[in-house]
Design a protein around this motif. Structure first.
Motif, short mmCIF file in Angstrom:
data_model
loop_
_atom_site.label_atom_id
_atom_site.label_comp_id
_atom_site.label_asym_id
_atom_site.label_seq_id
_atom_site.Cartn_x
_atom_site.Cartn_y
_atom_site.Cartn_z
N TYR A 1 0.84 -1.21 0.00
CA TYR A 1 0.00 0.00 0.00
C TYR A 1 0.87 1.25 0.00
O TYR A 1 0.66 2.19 -0.77
CB TYR A 1 -0.90 -0.04 1.23
N THR A 2 1.90 1.24 0.85
CA THR A 2 2.79 2.39 0.97
C THR A 2 3.63 2.57 -0.30
O THR A 2 3.81 3.70 -0.78
CB THR A 2 3.72 2.22 2.19
N ASP A 3 4.14 1.47 -0.84
CA ASP A 3 4.95 1.54 -2.06
C ASP A 3 4.17 2.13 -3.22
O ASP A 3 4.69 2.96 -3.98
CB ASP A 3 5.47 0.14 -2.44
N TYR A 4 2.92 1.71 -3.36
CA TYR A 4 2.09 2.22 -4.47
C TYR A 4 1.89 3.73 -4.31
O TYR A 4 2.05 4.48 -5.29
CB TYR A 4 0.74 1.51 -4.48
N ASN A 5 1.57 4.16 -3.08
CA ASN A 5 1.35 5.60 -2.86
C ASN A 5 2.64 6.39 -3.06
O ASN A 5 2.62 7.51 -3.57
CB ASN A 5 0.81 5.82 -1.45
N ASN A 6 3.77 5.80 -2.65
CA ASN A 6 5.05 6.48 -2.85
C ASN A 6 5.37 6.65 -4.33
O ASN A 6 5.92 7.67 -4.74
CB ASN A 6 6.18 5.71 -2.16
N LYS A 7 5.03 5.63 -5.12
CA LYS A 7 5.26 5.73 -6.57
C LYS A 7 4.39 6.82 -7.19
O LYS A 7 4.84 7.56 -8.08
CB LYS A 7 4.97 4.39 -7.23
N SER B 1 5.79 10.14 -9.05
CA SER B 1 5.40 10.52 -10.41
C SER B 1 4.82 11.93 -10.43
O SER B 1 5.08 12.71 -11.35
CB SER B 1 4.39 9.52 -10.98
N GLN B 2 4.04 12.27 -9.39
CA GLN B 2 3.48 13.62 -9.31
C GLN B 2 4.58 14.66 -9.09
O GLN B 2 4.55 15.75 -9.65
CB GLN B 2 2.46 13.68 -8.17
N ARG B 3 5.59 14.27 -8.27
CA ARG B 3 6.71 15.17 -8.03
C ARG B 3 7.48 15.43 -9.34
O ARG B 3 7.90 16.54 -9.63
CB ARG B 3 7.64 14.57 -6.99
N GLU B 4 7.64 14.37 -10.14
CA GLU B 4 8.35 14.51 -11.41
C GLU B 4 7.59 15.41 -12.38
O GLU B 4 8.19 16.19 -13.12
CB GLU B 4 8.59 13.13 -12.02
N VAL B 5 6.24 15.28 -12.36
CA VAL B 5 5.42 16.15 -13.22
C VAL B 5 5.57 17.60 -12.80
O VAL B 5 5.73 18.50 -13.63
CB VAL B 5 3.93 15.72 -13.15
N ILE B 6 5.53 17.84 -11.48
CA ILE B 6 5.68 19.20 -10.97
C ILE B 6 7.05 19.76 -11.33
O ILE B 6 7.18 20.92 -11.74
CB ILE B 6 5.46 19.23 -9.44
N GLU B 7 8.07 18.93 -11.18
CA GLU B 7 9.42 19.38 -11.52
C GLU B 7 9.54 19.67 -13.01
O GLU B 7 10.23 20.60 -13.43
CB GLU B 7 10.44 18.33 -11.09
N GLU B 8 8.86 18.86 -13.83
CA GLU B 8 8.87 19.07 -15.28
C GLU B 8 8.22 20.41 -15.61
O GLU B 8 8.70 21.17 -16.44
CB GLU B 8 8.12 17.93 -15.96
N LEU B 9 7.11 20.70 -14.92
CA LEU B 9 6.40 21.96 -15.18
C LEU B 9 7.18 23.16 -14.66
O LEU B 9 7.00 24.28 -15.14
CB LEU B 9 5.02 21.91 -14.52
#
Length: 519
Positions: free
Chosen positions: A385-391, A395-403
């Protein structure tokens, strides 16, 4: 209804009244801000104290002693503010407490006031206990009683009562002292607000903070010249009694295995599981997890435990953990359901062993194996459960960094990098990595960097940013910087930043695009 005189708090019942919620929210916000200010002020004052001590060692001076005394007083006030603003920092354990008994012991500390103040005490339901931090609560009630006695400087009457009504502990502390102006009642509990000449207001701040933390609701009524009444309400409920549930209706056969026993009583098992977990499914109405599918999962878990199929059990736990997280369901809902399943499983195990002959060693071997499998399922469910949420977070962090570093192609050899918002060191590092990588990959000849949307850059970031721009030339790419604000220009002048002939500056982005004949 009380059971064995033991009760626990219901914090979720605290905010039933809008006014109480607004008051509590305000006090929490003030407490957080006050704690932040106190922390920032205390640190430099601690350094000042250290230097004063060094000066005292070198030379005796009455002025230094006065300064040290005043500094100690200031630090003491700040420490008190931190203590009441952040009570969670205290590691005091929770235990069951009889408030009535504690009120009696606290009153014994005010014997010197009893010659002038008449005490009317009506405390019942001593057996009723709440679960909380004993010392914090004693300090809160001590502060309330101290204020009550101080509100009656000459003679007066203090009434204290406790009783249980409608699943709530009612505690009333009433004095006939000076009273509080009506317009100032809403300020009670605010740090440094006080109606006393030499008070700091920290006592009532501690009272409200502690009682709020313990789930209590506080109501204050007061009238000048008449007196003040504090009414404290602790919502309560019965503590869930942990015991084996008797099941006389279960079917038993001679020499049957536990698996066969469960199979023969499957209908009873499902009914009990339904009764105990029906509240859980209120949270699952809009999800793909419905009661029948959860019954199937329960059967599979029990079957795998009975077969000693640990690998398959772990895989099921991982699958369920990821699926639960994918559906954005709180892990506590699953854990609550699973704990009920585990409890029912042990109830059935108890009744099974009542009808067979088994040694203590055999029983504890069975118990150890069962708990091992159950714990293994829980651990792997939580990890998955934790691993899925961390992933997802990654991915959201990478999108934010991309933007945060958006490179927009204008032609096959020209791109624009508009920077908006605050530019800090981390973002500058990301800009360096992405911009250089993009220039190399696309073989760009010109990169336009627009700074008109940058709100703020400190000197370190300005220096780093223009070093990055100079680095474009190493990859054969010219840079055009547009929209440099006056604040940034001033910083560049102070730092002595100069550009090579491969970097141009333009007033704004429009001028650049027109000169490049892009618009």
């Amino acid at each position: 209804m009380l059971k064995n005189g033991i009760v626990e708090l219901l914090p979720e019942q605290l905010h039933n009244i809008g006014e109480d919620k607004a008051r509590n929210d305000r006090l929490i916000s003030i407490g957080q801000v006050s704690a932040g200010i106190a922390h920032e002020v205390r640190n430099p004052l601690t350094s000042v104290k250290g230097f004063l001590q060094l000066l005292q060692e070198e030379k005796e001076s009455p002025y230094l002693n006065i300064a040290m005394d005043e500094l100690e007083r200031a630090l003491s006030t700040l420490n008190n503010l931190l203590q009441v603003s952040k009570p969670d920092l205290e590691a005091e354990p929770y235990k069951y407490i009889s408030i009535g008994t504690e009120l009696d012991s606290i009153l014994s500390l005010f014997q010197e006031h009893m010659y002038r103040v008449s005490l009317v005490k009506s405390i019942s339901d001593y057996q009723v206990k709440i679960y909380g931090q004993k010392n914090s609560l004693k300090k809160a009630f001590f502060n309330l009683l101290k204020n009550a006695f101080e509100a009656m400087p000459s003679q007066g009457e203090l009434r204290i009562s406790q009783f249980v009504k409608n699943e709530t502990i009612h505690i009333m502390i009433q004095d006939n002292g000076t009273g509080i102006p009506k317009e100032k009642l809403d300020l009670l509990g605010t740090p440094f607000f006080t109606t006393k000449e030499n008070g700091t207001g920290m006592g009532l701040t501690q009272v409200f903070t502690t009682l709020h933390k313990h789930g209590a609701k506080v109501n204050v009524t007061s009238e000048e010249g008449i007196g003040t009444t504090f009414t404290i309400l602790f919502p309560i409920k019965n503590v869930k009694e942990v015991k084996i549930e008797k099941m006389n209706q279960l079917q038993t056969k001679e020499d049957q295995s536990f698996k066969e026993f469960l199979y023969d009583n499957q209908e009873t098992f499902d009914r009990i599981l339904h009764d105990r977990t029906k509240n859980v499914f209120l949270h699952l109405k809009k999800s793909s997890f419905q009661e029948q599918s959860m019954f199937e999962i329960a059967k599979r878990i029990i079957s795998l435990i009975d077969q000693d199929a640990e690998h398959e059990l772990i895989e099921l736990a991982k699958q369920q953990g990821a699926l639960w997280a994918k559906n954005e369901l709180a892990s506590m809902i699953k854990l609550e359901w699973f704990q009920e399943l585990r409890s029912i499983y042990w109830d059935f195990m108890y009744h099974y062993f009542q009808n067979i002959s088994i040694s203590i060693e055999e029983f504890f071997t069975f118990e150890k194996k069962t708990n091992h499998y159950v714990d293994s399922y829980l651990n792997n469910f939580i990890v998955s459960y934790t691993d899925y949420n961390n992933k997802i977070l990654q991915s959201q962090r990478e999108v934010i960094e991309e933007l945060s570093v958006p490179i927009i192609p204008l032609t096959d050899k020209i791109a624009i990098l508009p920077i908006v918002g605050t530019m800090d060191t981390y973002r500058a590092k990301r800009l360096q990595e992405k911009a250089l990588s993009h220039i190399e990959k696309e073989r760009l000849k010109k990169m336009i960097i627009d700074l008109s949307g940058v709100a703020y850059m400190d000197t370190a970031v300005v220096s780093h940013l223009f070093k990055i721009v100079e680095g474009f030339a190493l990859l054969g790419c010219d840079a055009v910087i547009t929209g440099i604000r006056s604040e940034v220009a001033n910083t560049m002048i102070e730092l002595g930043v100069t550009f090579s002939n491969r970097i141009e500056t333009k007033a704004d982005l429009k001028q650049t695009l027109e000169e490049l004949k892009i618009i």
